[in-house]
Design a protein around this motif. Structure first.
Motif, PDB file in Angstrom:
ATOM      1  N   LYS A  41       0.874  -1.170   0.000  1.00  0.00           N
ATOM      2  CA  LYS A  41       0.000   0.000   0.000  1.00  0.00           C
ATOM      3  C   LYS A  41       0.914   1.223   0.000  1.00  0.00           C
ATOM      4  O   LYS A  41       1.641   1.454   0.983  1.00  0.00           O
ATOM      5  CB  LYS A  41      -0.912   0.006   1.224  1.00  0.00           C
ATOM      6  CG  LYS A  41      -1.903   1.165   1.213  1.00  0.00           C
ATOM      7  CD  LYS A  41      -2.984   1.008   2.266  1.00  0.00           C
ATOM      8  CE  LYS A  41      -4.027   2.100   2.103  1.00  0.00           C
ATOM      9  NZ  LYS A  41      -5.151   1.950   3.035  1.00  0.00           N
ATOM     10  N   ALA A  42       0.905   1.975  -1.078  1.00  0.00           N
ATOM     11  CA  ALA A  42       1.955   2.948  -1.356  1.00  0.00           C
ATOM     12  C   ALA A  42       2.221   3.914  -0.199  1.00  0.00           C
ATOM     13  O   ALA A  42       3.365   4.063   0.250  1.00  0.00           O
ATOM     14  CB  ALA A  42       1.610   3.716  -2.630  1.00  0.00           C
ATOM     15  N   THR A  43       1.188   4.569   0.300  1.00  0.00           N
ATOM     16  CA  THR A  43       1.406   5.566   1.357  1.00  0.00           C
ATOM     17  C   THR A  43       1.934   4.920   2.619  1.00  0.00           C
ATOM     18  O   THR A  43       2.877   5.418   3.244  1.00  0.00           O
ATOM     19  CB  THR A  43       0.097   6.315   1.661  1.00  0.00           C
ATOM     20  OG1 THR A  43      -0.387   6.920   0.470  1.00  0.00           O
ATOM     21  CG2 THR A  43       0.326   7.393   2.713  1.00  0.00           C
ATOM     22  N   ALA A  44       1.348   3.798   3.003  1.00  0.00           N
ATOM     23  CA  ALA A  44       1.801   3.103   4.205  1.00  0.00           C
ATOM     24  C   ALA A  44       3.237   2.622   4.048  1.00  0.00           C
ATOM     25  O   ALA A  44       4.066   2.773   4.960  1.00  0.00           O
ATOM     26  CB  ALA A  44       0.883   1.919   4.496  1.00  0.00           C
ATOM     27  N   TYR A  45       3.557   2.056   2.908  1.00  0.00           N
ATOM     28  CA  TYR A  45       4.904   1.550   2.647  1.00  0.00           C
ATOM     29  C   TYR A  45       5.928   2.681   2.746  1.00  0.00           C
ATOM     30  O   TYR A  45       6.968   2.535   3.401  1.00  0.00           O
ATOM     31  CB  TYR A  45       4.939   0.918   1.258  1.00  0.00           C
ATOM     32  CG  TYR A  45       6.274   0.331   0.864  1.00  0.00           C
ATOM     33  CD1 TYR A  45       6.570  -0.998   1.151  1.00  0.00           C
ATOM     34  CD2 TYR A  45       7.223   1.094   0.195  1.00  0.00           C
ATOM     35  CE1 TYR A  45       7.785  -1.546   0.779  1.00  0.00           C
ATOM     36  CE2 TYR A  45       8.435   0.558  -0.178  1.00  0.00           C
ATOM     37  CZ  TYR A  45       8.717  -0.764   0.107  1.00  0.00           C
ATOM     38  OH  TYR A  45       9.929  -1.303  -0.262  1.00  0.00           O
ATOM     39  N   ASN A  46       5.650   3.805   2.114  1.00  0.00           N
ATOM     40  CA  ASN A  46       6.595   4.927   2.112  1.00  0.00           C
ATOM     41  C   ASN A  46       6.786   5.505   3.512  1.00  0.00           C
ATOM     42  O   ASN A  46       7.893   5.898   3.892  1.00  0.00           O
ATOM     43  CB  ASN A  46       6.115   6.015   1.158  1.00  0.00           C
ATOM     44  CG  ASN A  46       6.172   5.584  -0.286  1.00  0.00           C
ATOM     45  OD1 ASN A  46       6.994   4.739  -0.645  1.00  0.00           O
ATOM     46  ND2 ASN A  46       5.305   6.126  -1.121  1.00  0.00           N
ATOM     47  N   ASN A  47       5.734   5.553   4.283  1.00  0.00           N
ATOM     48  CA  ASN A  47       5.843   6.088   5.640  1.00  0.00           C
ATOM     49  C   ASN A  47       6.549   5.122   6.585  1.00  0.00           C
ATOM     50  O   ASN A  47       7.297   5.539   7.472  1.00  0.00           O
ATOM     51  CB  ASN A  47       4.461   6.426   6.194  1.00  0.00           C
ATOM     52  CG  ASN A  47       3.903   7.704   5.616  1.00  0.00           C
ATOM     53  OD1 ASN A  47       4.649   8.583   5.205  1.00  0.00           O
ATOM     54  ND2 ASN A  47       2.587   7.815   5.572  1.00  0.00           N
ATOM     55  N   CYS A  48       6.304   3.811   6.403  1.00  0.00           N
ATOM     56  CA  CYS A  48       6.925   2.821   7.293  1.00  0.00           C
ATOM     57  C   CYS A  48       8.432   2.769   7.102  1.00  0.00           C
ATOM     58  O   CYS A  48       9.179   2.620   8.069  1.00  0.00           O
ATOM     59  CB  CYS A  48       6.319   1.439   7.032  1.00  0.00           C
ATOM     60  SG  CYS A  48       7.035   0.113   8.017  1.00  0.00           S
ATOM     61  N   TYR A  49       8.887   2.918   5.868  1.00  0.00           N
ATOM     62  CA  TYR A  49      10.308   2.712   5.573  1.00  0.00           C
ATOM     63  C   TYR A  49      11.023   4.000   5.164  1.00  0.00           C
ATOM     64  O   TYR A  49      11.956   3.977   4.372  1.00  0.00           O
ATOM     65  CB  TYR A  49      10.440   1.660   4.469  1.00  0.00           C
ATOM     66  CG  TYR A  49       9.752   0.373   4.804  1.00  0.00           C
ATOM     67  CD1 TYR A  49      10.228  -0.458   5.820  1.00  0.00           C
ATOM     68  CD2 TYR A  49       8.592  -0.024   4.143  1.00  0.00           C
ATOM     69  CE1 TYR A  49       9.579  -1.637   6.159  1.00  0.00           C
ATOM     70  CE2 TYR A  49       7.938  -1.204   4.462  1.00  0.00           C
ATOM     71  CZ  TYR A  49       8.443  -1.999   5.467  1.00  0.00           C
ATOM     72  OH  TYR A  49       7.795  -3.163   5.796  1.00  0.00           O
ATOM     73  N   ASN A  50      10.585   5.136   5.740  1.00  0.00           N
ATOM     74  CA  ASN A  50      11.206   6.398   5.349  1.00  0.00           C
ATOM     75  C   ASN A  50      12.384   6.793   6.237  1.00  0.00           C
ATOM     76  O   ASN A  50      12.987   7.842   6.045  1.00  0.00           O
ATOM     77  CB  ASN A  50      10.165   7.531   5.329  1.00  0.00           C
ATOM     78  CG  ASN A  50       9.650   7.873   6.722  1.00  0.00           C
ATOM     79  OD1 ASN A  50      10.062   7.285   7.722  1.00  0.00           O
ATOM     80  ND2 ASN A  50       8.731   8.814   6.795  1.00  0.00           N
TER      81      ASN A  50
END
Length: 571
Positions: free
Chosen positions: A207-216
């Motif tokens: 899930k793009a937004t979740a993925y980017n926030n989790c691994y930022n």
């Protein structure tokens, strides 16, 4: 006259006491793994699972301590299970404690940084090997006694995961479900199904937004960790043949995603068993509810089960809830008290065990409480639910159930009920075994002491003192795998000082056995409680509060795996 009779009887009583037979402890302890054998990990080891024949044991060690920050048991550290870490620290603990967990080396901030870098953080540990996530983690051994099987996952590049099942003569890789490849998957249980094997777990897409926030790589863990694992996951089921080839696979029906959110909805099957003529899987699905201290709707996890029929996976399984009433589950009504719920296991008699965390405060604590439900094949539904340990504010967590209807897990140390002030570090836990049919529960620490012929007890085994903290697995014959702390002296044990983390196997001593009801014979329950806790007795702030120095001291002690408490030493 009375004195004369007493005097005459005394010698007979003395003879009887002296001639009584010595008694072994009900459970004999053998160490499987110690903290000296965890490789490059910094914390652990902790028990995970035991094979059906008791021969193999899986344990886990970790590089960084994020379990204290998220107020979870150490063995619960699996990124797939969002309910363990969605609330973060400050929703549960004091800001002082949370700050300490973030700013200390190899604690939570290190974990979040390494998570973004895809660095190995979790390690499987056996008596002879240490295996990193990238090489494979065993999450659970199969309960079948005819062959040793296991399931788990491998951590891949770009924060992907592959579900893995190890069979007697093959290894199955399981990220493809119903013809679709998924970037994130884990397996959590396995049972024989005819000549095949039925494997259950989770699988999902990014899930793009979740993925980017989790691994930022952002240090604002409280804000960004709820986006992990960055994938929308659903309960997954695989039918695998003996050569490791999946012959059928399915995802469960879609869970409740009625509220639009950037957070990921997550679901997983955690256990499976054949109940009568059908296979039943249990775990958790997703719904919408309120978080602790929150007034907005968030994804929540809810205990669920799936009917898999004959195990051939010919029909997409429907997600059914363990608790039928909305008020017994997370929900959109802000008055509901449940925060998350999840099932962890099911046995051949249809008993389901699991846990529910509460968003309503009880005596300055947001407790987690175990539950037991009964699936009835005759009615094709849940016939009853109970919460065995109901004392207000006291935590309890079920980890496993066997086919003798015995449950193992942990609860607050028996001297702890409401003493800790909300904002302190985690309460000390104590492992238990619970008999569903009789309602009897035993502290495992009371089942490891022997008696000599004079009736004097000795709680020393292998020349050491043990405190059994978490029980994570139990075979059908009652053998248990548990996390413990080993001490060299009674003084160290009584103050929880200078302990070493060990994983132990508890085997029923050859001289005893469970009774016909699967209970512990009364004579083998030998009191072995820690000295009485004395929380905040010297603190001038009143109300049993630690104050800031007490919090810092306890947080520091917890960091080195001691959970050291202020205790009043026994005489």
């Amino acid at each position: 006259m009375k004195m004369t009779k007493i005097a005459a009887i005394l010698p007979l009583l003395m003879v009887g006491a002296v001639s009584a037979a010595a008694q072994d402890p009900f459970y004999s302890i053998s160490e499987v793994v110690s903290a000296a054998n965890i490789g490059s990990a910094n914390y652990g080891p902790w028990a995970l699972s035991i094979s059906g024949d008791g021969a193999e044991i899986a344990s886990v060690a970790v590089k960084s301590d994020w379990y204290h920050y998220f107020h979870m048991s150490p063995s619960g550290m699996d990124l797939a299970h969002r309910f363990h870490y969605e609330n973060g620290c400050t929703a549960l603990l004091s800001s002082t404690t949370c700050k300490n967990y973030l700013e200390t080396s190899n604690w939570t901030a290190t974990w979040f940084s390494d998570l973004s870098s895809n660095v190995d953080q979790t390690f499987n540990v056996t008596s002879s090997t240490v295996t990193a996530e990238s090489a494979g983690i065993i999450t659970k051994y199969g309960s079948d006694t005819s062959a040793i099987t296991s399931v788990g996952y491998m951590s891949l590049a770009s924060h992907n995961r592959e579900a893995v099942a190890t069979l007697p003569s093959a290894t199955a890789y399981l990220n493809t479900v119903n013809g679709t490849g998924y970037a994130f998957a884990s397996a959590y249980d396995i049972v024989p199904a005819g000549s095949n094997y039925l494997v259950v777990g989770t699988a999902g897409a990014q899930k793009a937004t979740a993925y980017n926030n989790c691994y930022n790589g952002n240090s604002e863990i409280q804000t960004y960790s709820p986006y992990c694992p960055g994938y929308e996951t659903q309960a997954a089921f695989w039918l695998v043949n003996a050569s490791g080839t999946p012959s059928s696979s399915l995802l469960a029906t879609s869970h409740n995603t009625s509220t639009s959110t950037n957070y990921p909805y997550t679901a997983s099957a955690m256990g499976v068993a054949k109940v009568g003529s059908e296979y039943i899987a249990v775990g958790y699905s997703a719904t919408v509810g309120y978080g602790i201290g929150s007034t907005s709707s968030l994804p929540k996890n809810v205990a669920a089960f799936w009917k898999l029929g004959d195990g051939s996976l010919s029909t997409t399984p429907t997600t059914s809830l363990v608790f039928a009433n909305d008020s017994d589950n997370p929900g959109t009504n802000s008055d509901y008290t449940i925060d998350n719920s999840w099932a962890v296991g099911v046995n051949s008699n249809g008993y389901i065990v699991g846990n529910r965390s509460y968003r309503a405060k009880e005596s300055r604590n947001y407790p987690t409480k175990m539950f037991i439900a009964k699936y009835s094949s005759s009615s094709d539904a849940i016939s009853s639910t109970t919460t065995p340990i109901t004392t207000s504010s006291v935590n309890s967590e079920a980890a496993a159930v066997n086919n003798a209807d015995q449950v193992v897990g942990w609860t607050d140390e028996r001297g702890v009920t409401s003493q800790p002030v909300f904002g302190s570090v985690s309460r000390l836990q104590e492992a238990f075994i619970y008999n569903i049919n009789t309602g009897n529960r035993y502290a495992l620490n009371d089942l490891i002491c022997s008696l000599d012929s004079a009736g004097a007890k000795s709680c020393v085994q292998n020349g050491k003192y043990y405190y059994i903290e978490y029980a994570n697995g139990i075979t059908d014959d009652g053998t248990i795998v548990a996390s413990a702390r080993r001490f060299d002296s009674y003084t160290d044990w009584s103050t929880l000082s200078n302990g070493t983390n060990v994983v132990v196997k508890l085997s029923v001593s050859s001289s005893t056995a469970f009774d016909s009801n699967h209970d512990i014979p009364a004579g083998y329950v030998v009191a072995n409680q820690l000295p009485v806790f004395d929380y905040g007795a010297s603190d001038s702030s009143g109300g049993g509060s630690f104050g800031i120095f007490g919090l810092l001291a306890m947080a520091g002690a917890a960091a080195v795996g001691q959970y050291r408490r202020f205790v009043k030493k026994g005489s």
